[in-house]
Design an enzyme around this catalytic site. Structure first.
Site, PDB file in Angstrom:
ATOM      1  N   ASP A  81     -84.318 -37.755 -13.463  1.00  0.00           N
ATOM      2  CA  ASP A  81     -83.273 -37.428 -12.734  1.00  0.00           C
ATOM      3  C   ASP A  81     -83.272 -37.720 -11.355  1.00  0.00           C
ATOM      4  O   ASP A  81     -84.426 -37.647 -10.770  1.00  0.00           O
ATOM      5  CB  ASP A  81     -82.741 -36.138 -13.128  1.00  0.00           C
ATOM      6  CG  ASP A  81     -81.212 -35.851 -13.178  1.00  0.00           C
ATOM      7  OD1 ASP A  81     -80.381 -36.836 -12.574  1.00  0.00           O
ATOM      8  OD2 ASP A  81     -80.696 -34.801 -13.447  1.00  0.00           O
ATOM      9  N   ASP A 120     -72.183 -37.819 -16.466  1.00  0.00           N
ATOM     10  CA  ASP A 120     -72.266 -36.398 -16.732  1.00  0.00           C
ATOM     11  C   ASP A 120     -70.841 -36.148 -17.567  1.00  0.00           C
ATOM     12  O   ASP A 120     -70.578 -35.128 -17.992  1.00  0.00           O
ATOM     13  CB  ASP A 120     -72.256 -35.605 -15.450  1.00  0.00           C
ATOM     14  CG  ASP A 120     -73.784 -35.465 -15.116  1.00  0.00           C
ATOM     15  OD1 ASP A 120     -74.770 -35.754 -15.944  1.00  0.00           O
ATOM     16  OD2 ASP A 120     -74.196 -34.912 -14.141  1.00  0.00           O
TER      17      ASP A 120
HETATM   18  C1  DGJ Z   1     -77.649 -34.163 -13.646  1.00  0.00           C
HETATM   19  C2  DGJ Z   1     -77.676 -34.916 -14.715  1.00  0.00           C
HETATM   20  O1  DGJ Z   1     -76.884 -35.990 -14.978  1.00  0.00           O
HETATM   21  C3  DGJ Z   1     -77.540 -33.927 -15.940  1.00  0.00           C
HETATM   22  O2  DGJ Z   1     -77.367 -34.359 -17.206  1.00  0.00           O
HETATM   23  C4  DGJ Z   1     -78.399 -32.802 -15.924  1.00  0.00           C
HETATM   24  O3  DGJ Z   1     -79.829 -33.292 -16.174  1.00  0.00           O
HETATM   25  C5  DGJ Z   1     -78.522 -32.101 -14.585  1.00  0.00           C
HETATM   26  N1  DGJ Z   1     -78.752 -33.174 -13.686  1.00  0.00           N
HETATM   27  C6  DGJ Z   1     -79.656 -31.035 -14.577  1.00  0.00           C
HETATM   28  O4  DGJ Z   1     -79.705 -30.369 -13.376  1.00  0.00           O
END
Ligand code: DGJ
Length: 712
Positions: free
Chosen positions: A447, A511
């Site tokens: 991430d 997300d």
């Molecule tokens: C951002 C990601 O896009 C989410 O899926 C998740 O992993 C969060 N970060 C966790 O902090």
């Protein structure tokens, strides 16, 4: 080099590139459908656009692959560089052109200015996608400041009048914007320090009104995960060009004597309608960009994030794993929250040690539980980041990207590590590889949750060093963990480009898993990227980002457009939902082997309320098309959906693969027969007349299946 005109030819399955040199620097004379005849230079030059009106500078030459002011070019030059404010004018001329198979190397030199430049152009014969990179060497004895070096400057056909770019924000990536190519320069400048939600490095240019299957279009993509500029420029002389490259911060790129700058690649293809270019990109990405593991059957993910957020505990996780396995998950991913001090997003980033207060026996009880179900284990990391409230920051505040005397704005309470430093990279390498080895981790969700602003080493800008340091770090990890799969996630889809995909191979596209919004996001993503690398999860009934409530069918149908998975608390599914989800899981398992090689089609619908796309297998024996109702249809009769890509000579059984006829029926006084019973028809009729749609209430979706009948 001789001044005699010369040309070089690269041929693909249905594309020809002709590079002609009739002036100091070669030009892309033709990029388009394959030429049948064996052309000669004299014949080619008959077609040279050499006419010039009075007025303006003398000595204007046609747009070359490396436009410079010294050839009386008044558009954006390919290079802006100087030596402490002097020697900003250059006159690079050709010293060498070499063709090897389908690759052309063009070398330019300006011995007075101390510059050497190499352009490498390759056409992938199978996909018809071309790639161009540029390498500049400072051959003089003083430092050269490079403000701009285009990866490529590509001429666009003069009838082109519109372009399409993709923009967005967190939770709303890849939204399409169309605009006119009017006189002047369109400049999509990305200063977010990562590929970004705001501007994707994807660009489509074409004739007015180009569409899914109509118009003359050119796709270009800049393979880079940092700051960039995408430019479309139309000059008064009629030239239209696309230029793209790294957008350097002031003083960021200084080449010392002998040093080189190799640009990221620009990847491009010209076709008839967007679907053709999309399919070529997918083919190219599959064969020439992605890691080999992306050709394995893509497992179904279950991710802990929206089920538990930071509320980790061993027994809750074990019951979540059981429930996820029950609906068919094949890989369990432990998301954010497993490492020291990470009880919220205020602290802990950088401390890549399992939190012993939550996991006294390490992650072993979780990993063993996952393995007992025969599932793979994945773990979340955000390696490039650090919280001020972390042991790592307390030990190494100097590891952070910053500029002395200027406060760095926080994002999600975090700062960015200077991963181009060897000590930082060594630390991350050691932490990640130790954990991968200890737990035999199969997959990392890598991430990156913030923009880079004021990225510096205290005084000098350092944003452009970050993507390359990232690629190197990942390669170093993969060298000792060769079977590890890595996903590119950046607050969803803020790092989706062909450079990161060489090292990763899956993207968490957003997300936002509200299927109504996600359908549009995915359409933008899939315009350039192939479906099987797009993480697409079934979320909760009420979407966490939007609060929109949708049926499980709609969520599952939209998730089936990519690598299927779950982003929900499977423990809370009622028995009926479990059965429904199991159906879609099985559907994915039954079809994924061909979906990963399929041709992807976007289907224009007659109603703005409907979004449709589909995948057809290589042999044209199977197809799945989805239709998502993002709003209410105006007409009382929904009409037909003409399918694409089928074999007109084959007969197909037409089925409703989504098991939601009972949800659709109450809105239909009369429902088309195929929705209730499998019927048989031909590819020709499915494509020419189309599938008669049922009335679809807002937020419903359906999945159409076409499977070849072999007993015809
Ligand atoms: C951002 C990601 O896009 C989410 O899926 C998740 O992993 C969060 N970060 C966790 O902090």
């Amino acid at each position: 080099m001789s001044t005699h005109p010369a040309f070089w030819r690269l041929d693909g399955a249905s594309t020809t590139l002709l590079v002609v040199q009739d002036h100091a620097v070669p030009r892309l004379f033709w990029c388009g459908s394959k030429l049948n005849e064996q052309v000669e230079i004299d014949t080619l030059l008959v077609h040279s656009d050499s006419a010039l009106a009075f007025g303006g500078l003398d000595g204007v030459t046609p747009l070359s692959l490396f436009p410079q002011a010294s050839t009386a070019y008044t558009g954006s030059p390919a290079l802006n560089a100087h030596r402490n404010g002097t020697q900003f004018a250059h006159n690079l001329t050709t010293s060498r052109v070499e063709q090897k198979d389908n690759s052309l190397t063009i070398e330019l030199q300006d011995t007075n200015a101390g510059l050497n430049l190499v352009l490498c152009l390759t056409l992938d014969a199978d996909s018809d996608v071309a790639k161009l990179t540029t390498t500049l060497t400072n051959t003089a004895q003083t430092a050269l400041t490079v403000d701009w070096l285009a990866s490529a400057t590509l001429p666009m056909p003069s009838p082109y009048r519109e372009c399409l770019t993709q923009h967005g924000r967190w939770g709303l990536e890849n939204q399409t914007h169309r605009r006119s190519i009017a006189p002047g320069r369109i400049d999509i400048s990305n200063l977010h320090g990562r590929t970004s939600h705001e501007h994707a490095p994807n660009l489509v240019c074409g004739t007015a009104g180009f569409g899914d299957d109509s118009g003359d279009v050119m796709f270009t993509h800049l393979a880079w995960s940092g700051n960039f500029s995408l430019r479309v420029e139309r000059l008064s002389n009629g030239n239209i060009s696309v230029q793209s490259g790294i957008l350097f911060l002031p003083g960021e790129c200084i080449l010392q004597p002998g040093e080189q700058l190799e640009t990221p690649a620009v990847v491009f293809t010209r076709g008839s309608g967007m679907n053709q270019c999309t399919q070529r990109f997918h083919r190219y990405i599959r064969s020439s960009v992605l890691p080999a593991w992306t050709r394995n059957l893509r497992p179904i993910h279950a991710n802990s994030w929206e089920a538990l957020y930071f509320d980790h505990n061993v027994s809750a996780l074990q019951s979540l794993i059981d429930a996820a396995a029950g609906v068919g998950a094949e890989r369990f991913v432990l998301d954010d929250g497993w490492f020291r001090h990470r009880r919220s997003d205020n602290a802990g980033l950088g401390d890549w040690f399992v939190d012993e207060t939550i996991y006294p026996d390490g992650l072993h009880p979780i990993v063993e539980h996952v393995r007992r179900h025969g599932m793979q284990f994945g773990l979340w990391f955000e390696p490039e980041m650090i919280n001020a409230d972390s042991d790592l920051y307390r030990a190494h505040p100097e590891w952070v990207l910053q500029i002395d005397g200027v406060e760095t704005p926080l994002a999600r309470n975090q700062l960015v590590l200077d991963i181009a430093r060897q000590d930082v990279s060594d630390y991350l390498f050691e932490r990640i590889t130790s954990l991968v080895h200890e737990y035999a981790i199969d997959y990392i969700k890598w991430d990156q949750n913030r923009d880079l602003v004021l990225a510096g080493d205290g005084s000098r800008a350092r944003a452009a060093a970050q993507p390359r340091a990232l690629y190197q770090l990942i390669q170093r990890i993969l060298a000792v963990c060769p079977s590890l799969e890595i996903e590119s996630c950046a607050s969803g889809g803020a790092r989706a480009d062909l450079a990161i995909l060489e090292h990763t191979g899956r993207v968490w596209a957003s997300d936002n898993i509200d299927p109504i919004e996600r359908a549009r996001i995915q359409q933008g993503f899939l315009r350039f990227m192939p479906p099987e690398i797009m993480g697409a999860h079934v979320g909760h009934k009420s979407a966490h980002l939007t609060g929109r409530v949708t049926s499980l069918h709609t969520r599952a149908i939209v998730a089936l457009q990519g690598q299927f998975g779950f982003e929900l608390d499977a423990r809370r599914l009622d028995p009926h939902d479990v059965i429904t989800l199991q159906h879609y899981t099985q559907l994915y398992k039954n079809n994924r082997h061909w979906l990963a090689q399929s041709s992807y089609w976007q289907v224009s619908t007659f109603s703005k309320a409907l979004i449709s796309s589909g995948q057809v297998d290589e042999s044209q024996d199977h197809a799945l098309f989805s239709v998502v109702a993002i709003g209410n249809m105006h007409a009382t009769r929904p009409g037909h959906l003409p399918l694409k890509g089928l074999d007109p000579h084959k007969r197909y059984s037409l089925t409703l693969e989504s098991i939601n006829v009972a949800d659709l029926a109450p809105f239909n006084k009369i429902i088309p027969a195929w929705c209730e019973n499998q019927v048989s028809t031909s590819g020709e009729l499915l494509m020419k007349i189309g599938v008669p749609l049922p009335v679809m209430p807002p937020q419903s979706a359906l999945l159409i299946g076409c499977h070849r009948e072999f007993n015809q």
